[in-house]
Design a protein around this motif. Structure first.
Motif, short mmCIF file in Angstrom:
data_model
loop_
_atom_site.label_atom_id
_atom_site.label_comp_id
_atom_site.label_asym_id
_atom_site.label_seq_id
_atom_site.Cartn_x
_atom_site.Cartn_y
_atom_site.Cartn_z
N LEU A 17 0.84 -1.20 0.00
CA LEU A 17 0.00 0.00 0.00
C LEU A 17 0.87 1.25 0.00
O LEU A 17 0.55 2.25 -0.66
N TYR A 18 1.97 1.21 0.75
CA TYR A 18 2.94 2.32 0.72
C TYR A 18 3.48 2.51 -0.69
O TYR A 18 3.56 3.63 -1.19
N ILE A 19 3.85 1.40 -1.33
CA ILE A 19 4.41 1.48 -2.68
C ILE A 19 3.37 2.01 -3.66
O ILE A 19 3.66 2.90 -4.47
N ALA A 20 2.15 1.50 -3.57
CA ALA A 20 1.09 1.95 -4.48
C ALA A 20 0.82 3.44 -4.31
O ALA A 20 0.65 4.16 -5.30
N LYS A 21 0.79 3.90 -3.07
CA LYS A 21 0.56 5.33 -2.81
C LYS A 21 1.66 6.17 -3.46
O LYS A 21 1.39 7.19 -4.09
N ALA A 22 2.88 5.74 -3.29
CA ALA A 22 4.02 6.46 -3.86
C ALA A 22 3.99 6.42 -5.39
O ALA A 22 4.19 7.45 -6.06
N GLU A 23 3.72 5.24 -5.94
CA GLU A 23 3.73 5.10 -7.40
C GLU A 23 2.61 5.89 -8.07
O GLU A 23 2.79 6.36 -9.20
N ARG A 24 1.48 6.06 -7.39
CA ARG A 24 0.41 6.90 -7.94
C ARG A 24 0.87 8.33 -8.15
O ARG A 24 0.34 9.05 -8.98
N LYS A 25 1.87 8.72 -7.39
CA LYS A 25 2.41 10.08 -7.48
C LYS A 25 3.77 10.11 -8.17
O LYS A 25 4.59 10.99 -7.96
N ARG A 26 4.01 9.09 -8.99
CA ARG A 26 5.23 8.97 -9.79
C ARG A 26 6.51 8.86 -8.96
O ARG A 26 7.57 9.34 -9.34
N ARG A 27 6.39 8.26 -7.79
CA ARG A 27 7.56 7.94 -6.99
C ARG A 27 7.82 6.45 -7.15
O ARG A 27 7.02 5.72 -7.73
N THR A 28 8.93 5.95 -6.62
CA THR A 28 9.32 4.56 -6.88
C THR A 28 9.38 3.72 -5.61
O THR A 28 9.48 4.24 -4.49
N LYS A 29 9.38 2.40 -5.84
CA LYS A 29 9.56 1.45 -4.74
C LYS A 29 10.92 1.70 -4.09
O LYS A 29 11.03 1.64 -2.86
N ALA A 30 11.93 2.00 -4.88
CA ALA A 30 13.26 2.27 -4.34
C ALA A 30 13.23 3.47 -3.37
O ALA A 30 13.91 3.46 -2.34
N GLU A 31 12.43 4.47 -3.69
CA GLU A 31 12.32 5.63 -2.79
C GLU A 31 11.58 5.26 -1.51
O GLU A 31 11.96 5.69 -0.42
N VAL A 32 10.54 4.43 -1.63
CA VAL A 32 9.84 3.94 -0.43
C VAL A 32 10.81 3.17 0.44
O VAL A 32 10.88 3.38 1.66
N ASP A 33 11.59 2.28 -0.18
CA ASP A 33 12.57 1.49 0.57
C ASP A 33 13.62 2.38 1.24
O ASP A 33 14.03 2.12 2.38
#
Length: 118
Positions: A17-33
């Motif tokens: 869910l964190y990743i999906a939220k970030a990706e919806r705003k053009r951020r990446t899994k790597a940034e979440v990590d």
């Protein structure tokens, strides 16, 4: 007194869910990590082990290798509560993570999110 539901939830359930939220705003899994690693001290490999083990949130925070000493610089409201006013450590650290993911999704630079001094 019963524990808050979030404590017993698997971190692996919330992580996508964190990743999906970030990706919806053009951020990446790597940034979440990167945000999670900064806050908790988990390496990428250690994070993956926690995800594979389906570790609950309370244990995920309790076993964090090193909670970042600058996490107290995280300010603001999450779920209607000011994170700096939360008295219980585990809940405050969970809400710090939520706040960092929110900041990422709102377009803040990683440098600002991770409180890197200029």
């Amino acid at each position: 007194m019963t524990k808050p539901k979030i404590y017993t939830m698997s971190f692996a359930t919330v992580y996508p869910l964190y990743i999906a939220k970030a990706e919806r705003k053009r951020r990446t899994k790597a940034e979440v990590d990167a945000v999670i690693s900064w806050l908790t001290g988990y390496s990428q490999e250690e994070l993956q082990v926690q995800l594979d083990k389906q570790t609950d949130f309370e244990t995920f925070i309790a076993e964090a290798p090193e909670l970042h000493p600058s996490r107290n610089l995280i300010k603001g409201v999450i779920c209607g509560v000011r994170v700096e006013d939360i008295e219980e450590d585990t809940m405050q650290n969970i809400r710090y993570m939520d706040k960092l993911i929110d900041e990422l999704a709102k377009g803040k630079s990683l440098e600002k999110i991770l409180r890197v001094s200029s």
